[in-house]
Structure formats: C-alpha cells, structure tokens
Design an enzyme around this catalytic site. Structure first.
Site, short mmCIF file in Angstrom:
data_model
loop_
_atom_site.label_atom_id
_atom_site.label_comp_id
_atom_site.label_asym_id
_atom_site.label_seq_id
_atom_site.Cartn_x
_atom_site.Cartn_y
_atom_site.Cartn_z
CG HIS A 71 -1.72 1.27 1.38
ND1 HIS A 71 -3.00 1.41 0.89
CD2 HIS A 71 -1.39 2.46 1.94
CE1 HIS A 71 -3.42 2.64 1.15
NE2 HIS A 71 -2.47 3.30 1.80
CD GLU A 72 2.25 3.76 3.61
OE1 GLU A 72 2.74 4.79 3.11
OE2 GLU A 72 1.15 3.77 4.19
CG HIS A 81 0.25 6.20 -0.78
ND1 HIS A 81 -0.85 6.86 -1.25
CD2 HIS A 81 -0.13 5.65 0.42
CE1 HIS A 81 -1.86 6.72 -0.39
NE2 HIS A 81 -1.44 5.99 0.63
CD GLU A 105 -4.66 6.82 2.06
OE1 GLU A 105 -4.49 5.58 2.03
OE2 GLU A 105 -3.74 7.59 2.38
ZN LIG Z 1 -2.32 5.30 2.31
#
Ligand SMILES: [Zn+2]
Length: 260
Positions: free
Chosen positions: A132-133, A136, A190
């Site tokens: 997830h990071e 980004h 997100e």
């Molecule tokens: Zn996030």
C-alpha cells in the site's frame, strides 16, 4: 486586462505540460514537480530521519524480514513503472512504538517496531502494508500533492511576478511543495493505493485476503493512543468493503504467482 490572461496562460501551459496518466488506474494526474526533484527531497528527509531516530541494524531478523518482503513488492512495482527501477530503494525498521509505516518518493521505506509488536502481522499482512505504501510512492501521490499546491500558489503569485517564473516565485513554489509533503493523501489517492497495493502484493505472491485481516487487526488495537496509521488511513467499513470487492479481480494474479 492582460495580466490575468498571462497568468491563466502560464497556469494552463504548466497544467498541460504536467499531466500524466496513472499506469494502473488510468487516472489523469497533475505532475508539475519533477520526479528527480521530489526524490532528492525525499532522500534528504529520509537520511535526516535515520539520523534522528534509532533504527534496527540491517542484520536484525526484523530488518531482514522487511527487506525480503519489500524486495518482492519492488520487483512488481518496477514491472508497472520501469522508471522506479532507477530509484534508490531502501527499507529500515525504526524503533518507535507507534503503529506506522511509510514509503517516500524515490523508494525509501520505513516500518515502526510498534507495527510489528502490536499487530504481530503475518508476512501476507505485512506485505499489504508495504505494498500500500509503495503504491503511494509508485503513483507519485506526494508529487501530485506538491504539484497541486504549487499551481495554487502560482495562480496567486504570478500576477506580481509577470515575465515568467523568477527566482522568488520559484523559491516560493518550492516552499509550498515542501509544506505539501505533510498534507494527508486525498481519499481518492487512498483508494488508488489500496487498489494498486493489492495488485502488487498479489503479483508478488501474497494473499489478497490478508488486506482484510490487516485492517481488522488495525481496528482492534484502535482507541485512544491507537495506531498512528489509522489517523492517516481511516479504516472505515467502506474501505474494507471496497477491498473485499477488489479481491476477486486480483486472485488470478495471486494464483499465477504462487501456483496455488
Ligand atoms: Zn495510504
């Protein structure tokens, strides 16, 4: 009134020059801040952080575990965006009780000991956090935040700086960009990081269902003084539902990667 016209012309030119399409979701993104510059800023911030905060040695079991998972995710990230192959990828475990993790532009990854100790995540769950990071970073979300802040700033200041971007305006834009690093990601970013992260982890052979168990664990340690991660990543029922809906689409990738 030629001044506003020149201002808007400059803004339009910058916006056209700075629009890119997201390699996975196809979303149109405003990217005025150059990747190289954003990466340099991140490298400085990361090395500063590593000086100020104690980290586990690279030989520590936890560091090696994070490194192993990160490398598997990175291989998939580079397949999505080959430019990320030139980033200075690095992962560290910070001695910090708060439940948090991050990945900066340019491939600098950090996990707090608090996340490992309090969540006791499986490799599959840890992979979801890291993916997830990294999603980004791969999506250029920080650069996008900086770019939006810079455009807004220029729209206001160019009237007083006609004749192009003088040193003062450029310095101001840079300042605005620096401040934008600390702004939270938008909800749209997100959701995009959830979608891209799920895909990267599945391709790296990590079970997509771990995204759900991870969120449940995160919520279970919630409450006051709960996960710092939750303050920037609201673990709403909507979010879990969106992840649940996205899992079937990435299951073939997971099966291909694992042969299961
Ligand atoms: Zn996030």
């Amino acid at each position: 009134m030629h001044v506003p016209f020149a201002v808007s012309l400059l803004a339009v030119t910058l916006v056209i020059a700075g629009c890119v399409t997201h390699p996975v979701t196809g979303r149109s993104q405003l990217m005025i801040m150059p990747e190289g510059q954003a990466n340099q800023m991140a490298y400085r911030a990361y090395s500063q952080m590593a000086k100020e905060k104690p980290t586990l040695p690279a030989s520590h079991q936890a560091s090696q575990r994070i490194q192993r998972i990160t490398q598997r995710i990175v291989r998939q990230a580079v397949r999505v965006d080959p430019q990320a192959g030139g980033w200075r990828w690095e992962s560290r475990v910070f001695r910090d009780d708060s439940v948090n993790a991050f990945a900066m532009a340019g491939g600098k990854v950090g996990i707090n000991t608090g996340m490992l100790d309090k969540l006791q995540p499986s490799d599959d769950e840890l992979a979801q956090v890291i993916a997830h990071e990294i999603a980004h970073a791969l999506s250029g979300h920080t650069r996008e935040k900086m770019s939006m802040a810079m455009t807004q700033q220029m729209g206001l200041s160019v009237a007083t700086a006609l004749g192009g971007l003088d040193a003062q305006t450029a310095a101001m834009a840079q300042q605005v960009a620096t401040v934008a690093i600390d702004l939270p990601f938008s909800r749209r970013m997100e959701l995009e990081a959830d979608e891209v992260g799920l895909l990267l982890a599945a391709r790296a052979g990590y079970d997509p269902h771990a995204a759900i168990s991870l969120w449940r664990k995160m919520q279970a340690v919630g409450g006051s003084g709960g996960p710092e991660w939750l303050s920037t990543h609201p673990g709403s029922a909507n979010r879990i539902q969106a992840l649940e809906r996205a899992i079937p689409a990435v299951m073939p990738e997971y099966r291909r990667a694992t042969g299961l």
